[in-house]
Scaffold this motif. Structure first.
Motif, PDB file in Angstrom:
ATOM      1  N   UNK A 151      53.296 -64.640 -34.701  1.00 47.63           N
ATOM      2  CA  UNK A 151      54.220 -63.901 -33.856  1.00 47.63           C
ATOM      3  C   UNK A 151      53.500 -62.739 -33.177  1.00 47.63           C
ATOM      4  N   UNK A 152      54.033 -62.187 -32.070  1.00 50.60           N
ATOM      5  CA  UNK A 152      55.330 -62.513 -31.486  1.00 50.60           C
ATOM      6  C   UNK A 152      55.261 -63.695 -30.528  1.00 50.60           C
ATOM      7  N   UNK A 153      56.382 -64.412 -30.385  1.00 53.61           N
ATOM      8  CA  UNK A 153      56.486 -65.443 -29.350  1.00 53.61           C
ATOM      9  C   UNK A 153      56.788 -64.743 -28.027  1.00 53.61           C
TER      10      UNK A 153
END
Ligand code: 5GP
Ligand code: ZN
Length: 138
Positions: free
Chosen positions: A114-116
């Motif tokens: 993450x992050x997406x």
């Protein structure tokens, strides 16, 4: 014999720390682990990407993934684990013989998915849903 290192491991022509095997599936430790105990599971036969594996083989593959996951959980007692497979060069596949990773995860081990980066705009989610649903086969 082709030049594929995982094919060579499957027929024991190359060394590997083997964890478990059946007639069609073999599991061994990743030589360059994200965390110690990082394990790979492959069909012994050469398929480049996941969608190319016949259903009966992928059924056996998922059963072995489950079995090895349980052994990793019991032996190494990680706080969590990731299961993933990279398919294609642009998805980060380096070894072109389909394989699943099981990575034991520990609090604050620093590894990040993450992050997406993306979000959908209005109606886009339905659009993508429609595109994929139309191609679902029985
Ligand atoms: P990919 O990026 O293709 O999803 O992952 C390939 C994985 O195979 C990497 O995590 C890498 O460390 C591992 N690997 C590459 N060569 C060998 C090898 O010769 N033996 C073993 N056991 N693992 C390997
Ligand atoms: Zn191969």
């Amino acid at each position: 014999m082709n030049d594929c290192i995982f094919c060579k491991i499957a027929v024991k022509e190359a060394p590997a720390e083997i964890i478990f095997e059946t007639d069609r599936i073999i599991s061994f430790l990743d030589i360059n682990p994200i965390n110690y105990g990082h394990t790979l599971i492959i069909p012994k036969e050469h398929y480049k990407e996941f969608h190319q594996i016949p259903d009966d083989v992928s059924q056996e593959l998922i059963i072995v993934i489950s079995k090895v996951s349980k052994a990793i959980l019991e032996s190494l007692k990680p706080h969590g684990y990731n299961i993933f497979t990279n398919n294609g060069r642009f998805a980060g596949q380096a070894i072109m013989h389909c394989h699943f990773h099981i990575v034991p995860r520990f609090m604050n081990d620093g590894f990040k998915f993450r992050p997406h980066p993306k979000s959908y705009k209005q109606n886009e989610m339905q659009l993508y849903g429609n595109l994929i649903r139309e191609k679902i086969k029985n």
